[in-house]
Design a protein around this motif. Structure first.
Motif, PDB file in Angstrom:
ATOM      1  N   TRP A 164       7.180  65.326   2.875  1.00 34.45           N
ATOM      2  CA  TRP A 164       8.029  66.509   2.727  1.00 34.45           C
ATOM      3  C   TRP A 164       8.379  67.085   4.095  1.00 34.45           C
ATOM      4  N   GLY A 165       7.436  67.029   5.026  1.00 36.06           N
ATOM      5  CA  GLY A 165       7.706  67.552   6.363  1.00 36.06           C
ATOM      6  C   GLY A 165       8.790  66.783   7.078  1.00 36.06           C
ATOM      7  N   SER A 166       8.768  65.452   6.981  1.00 38.65           N
ATOM      8  CA  SER A 166       9.806  64.653   7.640  1.00 38.65           C
ATOM      9  C   SER A 166      11.153  64.831   6.960  1.00 38.65           C
ATOM     10  N   ILE A 167      11.150  65.043   5.647  1.00 31.49           N
ATOM     11  CA  ILE A 167      12.402  65.327   4.940  1.00 31.49           C
ATOM     12  C   ILE A 167      12.990  66.645   5.430  1.00 31.49           C
ATOM     13  N   MET A 168      12.136  67.643   5.601  1.00 34.73           N
ATOM     14  CA  MET A 168      12.607  68.931   6.119  1.00 34.73           C
ATOM     15  C   MET A 168      13.155  68.775   7.537  1.00 34.73           C
ATOM     16  N   ASP A 169      12.496  67.959   8.347  1.00 37.12           N
ATOM     17  CA  ASP A 169      12.969  67.741   9.714  1.00 37.12           C
ATOM     18  C   ASP A 169      14.312  67.005   9.725  1.00 37.12           C
ATOM     19  N   THR A 170      14.479  66.048   8.817  1.00 41.30           N
ATOM     20  CA  THR A 170      15.767  65.357   8.707  1.00 41.30           C
ATOM     21  C   THR A 170      16.871  66.341   8.358  1.00 41.30           C
ATOM     22  N   LEU A 171      16.577  67.254   7.457  1.00 43.99           N
ATOM     23  CA  LEU A 171      17.561  68.271   7.088  1.00 43.99           C
ATOM     24  C   LEU A 171      17.902  69.159   8.288  1.00 43.99           C
ATOM     25  N   GLU A 172      16.894  69.488   9.088  1.00 39.70           N
ATOM     26  CA  GLU A 172      17.138  70.333  10.259  1.00 39.70           C
ATOM     27  C   GLU A 172      18.016  69.614  11.275  1.00 39.70           C
ATOM     28  N   ILE A 173      17.780  68.325  11.458  1.00 40.62           N
ATOM     29  CA  ILE A 173      18.503  67.564  12.482  1.00 40.62           C
ATOM     30  C   ILE A 173      19.873  67.097  11.984  1.00 40.62           C
ATOM     31  N   SER A 174      19.906  66.555  10.755  1.00 47.01           N
ATOM     32  CA  SER A 174      21.123  65.890  10.270  1.00 47.01           C
ATOM     33  C   SER A 174      21.775  66.575   9.077  1.00 47.01           C
ATOM     34  N   GLY A 175      21.131  67.618   8.554  1.00 47.03           N
ATOM     35  CA  GLY A 175      21.706  68.322   7.419  1.00 47.03           C
ATOM     36  C   GLY A 175      21.581  67.526   6.128  1.00 47.03           C
ATOM     37  N   PRO A 176      22.074  68.091   5.013  1.00 40.73           N
ATOM     38  CA  PRO A 176      22.030  67.391   3.731  1.00 40.73           C
ATOM     39  C   PRO A 176      22.718  66.030   3.755  1.00 40.73           C
ATOM     40  N   THR A 177      23.819  65.923   4.523  1.00 39.59           N
ATOM     41  CA  THR A 177      24.519  64.636   4.600  1.00 39.59           C
ATOM     42  C   THR A 177      23.615  63.559   5.175  1.00 39.59           C
ATOM     43  N   GLY A 178      22.859  63.901   6.207  1.00 35.47           N
ATOM     44  CA  GLY A 178      21.954  62.933   6.826  1.00 35.47           C
ATOM     45  C   GLY A 178      20.835  62.515   5.895  1.00 35.47           C
ATOM     46  N   LEU A 179      20.276  63.480   5.154  1.00 35.57           N
ATOM     47  CA  LEU A 179      19.204  63.158   4.221  1.00 35.57           C
ATOM     48  C   LEU A 179      19.712  62.242   3.116  1.00 35.57           C
ATOM     49  N   ILE A 180      20.835  62.604   2.523  1.00 38.27           N
ATOM     50  CA  ILE A 180      21.362  61.805   1.415  1.00 38.27           C
ATOM     51  C   ILE A 180      21.775  60.419   1.896  1.00 38.27           C
ATOM     52  N   SER A 181      22.275  60.312   3.117  1.00 34.57           N
ATOM     53  CA  SER A 181      22.613  59.009   3.682  1.00 34.57           C
ATOM     54  C   SER A 181      21.366  58.136   3.800  1.00 34.57           C
ATOM     55  N   ALA A 182      20.245  58.737   4.215  1.00 30.99           N
ATOM     56  CA  ALA A 182      18.991  57.996   4.324  1.00 30.99           C
ATOM     57  C   ALA A 182      18.504  57.545   2.951  1.00 30.99           C
ATOM     58  N   VAL A 183      18.680  58.399   1.949  1.00 32.75           N
ATOM     59  CA  VAL A 183      18.317  58.029   0.581  1.00 32.75           C
ATOM     60  C   VAL A 183      19.148  56.843   0.118  1.00 32.75           C
ATOM     61  N   ARG A 184      20.453  56.888   0.360  1.00 27.56           N
ATOM     62  CA  ARG A 184      21.333  55.801  -0.064  1.00 27.56           C
ATOM     63  C   ARG A 184      20.980  54.492   0.652  1.00 27.56           C
ATOM     64  N   ASP A 185      20.619  54.589   1.921  1.00 27.20           N
ATOM     65  CA  ASP A 185      20.225  53.380   2.660  1.00 27.20           C
ATOM     66  C   ASP A 185      18.987  52.754   2.028  1.00 27.20           C
ATOM     67  N   ALA A 186      18.027  53.583   1.653  1.00 27.94           N
ATOM     68  CA  ALA A 186      16.809  53.069   1.023  1.00 27.94           C
ATOM     69  C   ALA A 186      17.134  52.429  -0.324  1.00 27.94           C
ATOM     70  N   GLU A 187      17.963  53.088  -1.111  1.00 26.33           N
ATOM     71  CA  GLU A 187      18.337  52.542  -2.414  1.00 26.33           C
ATOM     72  C   GLU A 187      19.090  51.219  -2.261  1.00 26.33           C
ATOM     73  N   ASP A 188      20.002  51.168  -1.298  1.00 25.89           N
ATOM     74  CA  ASP A 188      20.785  49.949  -1.089  1.00 25.89           C
ATOM     75  C   ASP A 188      19.920  48.777  -0.636  1.00 25.89           C
ATOM     76  N   SER A 189      18.794  49.082   0.018  1.00 26.76           N
ATOM     77  CA  SER A 189      17.910  48.012   0.482  1.00 26.76           C
ATOM     78  C   SER A 189      17.083  47.414  -0.660  1.00 26.76           C
ATOM     79  N   ASP A 190      17.114  48.064  -1.808  1.00 18.90           N
ATOM     80  CA  ASP A 190      16.341  47.608  -2.969  1.00 18.90           C
ATOM     81  C   ASP A 190      17.191  47.779  -4.235  1.00 18.90           C
ATOM     82  N   PRO A 191      18.318  47.067  -4.317  1.00 14.67           N
ATOM     83  CA  PRO A 191      19.279  47.311  -5.400  1.00 14.67           C
ATOM     84  C   PRO A 191      18.752  47.008  -6.796  1.00 14.67           C
ATOM     85  N   LYS A 192      17.788  46.113  -6.917  1.00 13.10           N
ATOM     86  CA  LYS A 192      17.267  45.747  -8.232  1.00 13.10           C
ATOM     87  C   LYS A 192      16.034  46.553  -8.637  1.00 13.10           C
ATOM     88  N   GLY A 193      15.591  47.449  -7.760  1.00  8.83           N
ATOM     89  CA  GLY A 193      14.458  48.290  -8.099  1.00  8.83           C
ATOM     90  C   GLY A 193      13.136  47.553  -8.153  1.00  8.83           C
TER      91      GLY A 193
END
Length: 213
Positions: A164-193
């Motif tokens: 949670w702390g690193s997520i908060m830091d990502t929001l501070e540095i990159s804003g919601p767009t940066g956090l959601i982009s990181a989420v999408r990158d993680a999801e795209d790296s594992d498309p079949k779950g």
């Protein structure tokens, strides 16, 4: 929003009034008793003088970075029920017919216990759901930063690749767009779950970040 703006209403009462008003608008045209009636998670933070009032209903997360540490508040009751259907839903690759069939069975099972004692609660047509919301208040002087995250925006914590702390830091540095982009990158790296079993490849994601001086 109008009810939240009324400081005379506590957060639960404001939500109950809002659910009731919305249901009344649709009462003559919709079957409000249908288990599939639209419903939603609710996450709210209100500034009231020197206090911050908060409310969490269903599977969203409020992060409060306070002088005494970071606190994560989430209503995870939906994750505590229908375990058999949950395990079946995540046992196959996302996007397959088997997966979709099992997810549908999970949704059917969830609808039977939605907004019922011993089940889980969401904002739908029953104002009583508001009484089940988590809520509280904290002095604004104790809060440095806050974040409001839908479950889709909190997936890095769900995947156990970020705290949670690193997520908060990502929001501070990159804003919601940066956090959601990181989420999408993680999801795209594992498309079949397979690495991170889940109901669908990508989920809707909303994030709000606030700072307090």
């Amino acid at each position: 929003m109008a009810n939240l703006a009324d400081d005379a209403l506590d957060m639960r009462s404001a939500l109950a009034a809002s659910i009731d008003a919305t249901a009344r608008i649709h009462a003559s045209t919709c079957d409000l008793g249908n288990p599939g009636t639209p419903s939603a998670t609710v996450l709210a933070l209100r500034e009231r003088g020197e206090a911050l009032d908060w409310l969490v209903l269903a599977d969203s997360t409020l992060l409060l970075d306070c002088t005494e540490g970071l606190e994560a508040i989430s209503d995870d009751r939906v994750a505590q029920v229908n375990q058999v259907q949950h395990e079946a839903a995540i046992s196959s690759d996302t996007g397959t017919d088997e997966h979709e069939k099992n997810v549908s069975k999970l949704v059917e099972a969830q609808r039977l216990i939605r907004n019922t004692p011993g089940g889980y609660w969401v904002a739908g047509t029953n104002p009583e759901a508001a009484t089940e919301a988590l809520s509280g208040s904290i002095s604004k002087t104790l809060v440095k930063r806050a974040a409001l995250l839908s479950d889709g925006a909190a997936r890095l914590k769900e995947f156990d690749v970020a705290s949670w702390g690193s997520i908060m830091d990502t929001l501070e540095i990159s804003g919601p767009t940066g956090l959601i982009s990181a989420v999408r990158d993680a999801e795209d790296s594992d498309p079949k779950g397979r690495r991170w079993p889940r109901y669908k490849k990508s989920d809707d994601a909303t994030a709000v970040y606030l700072t307090f001086s």
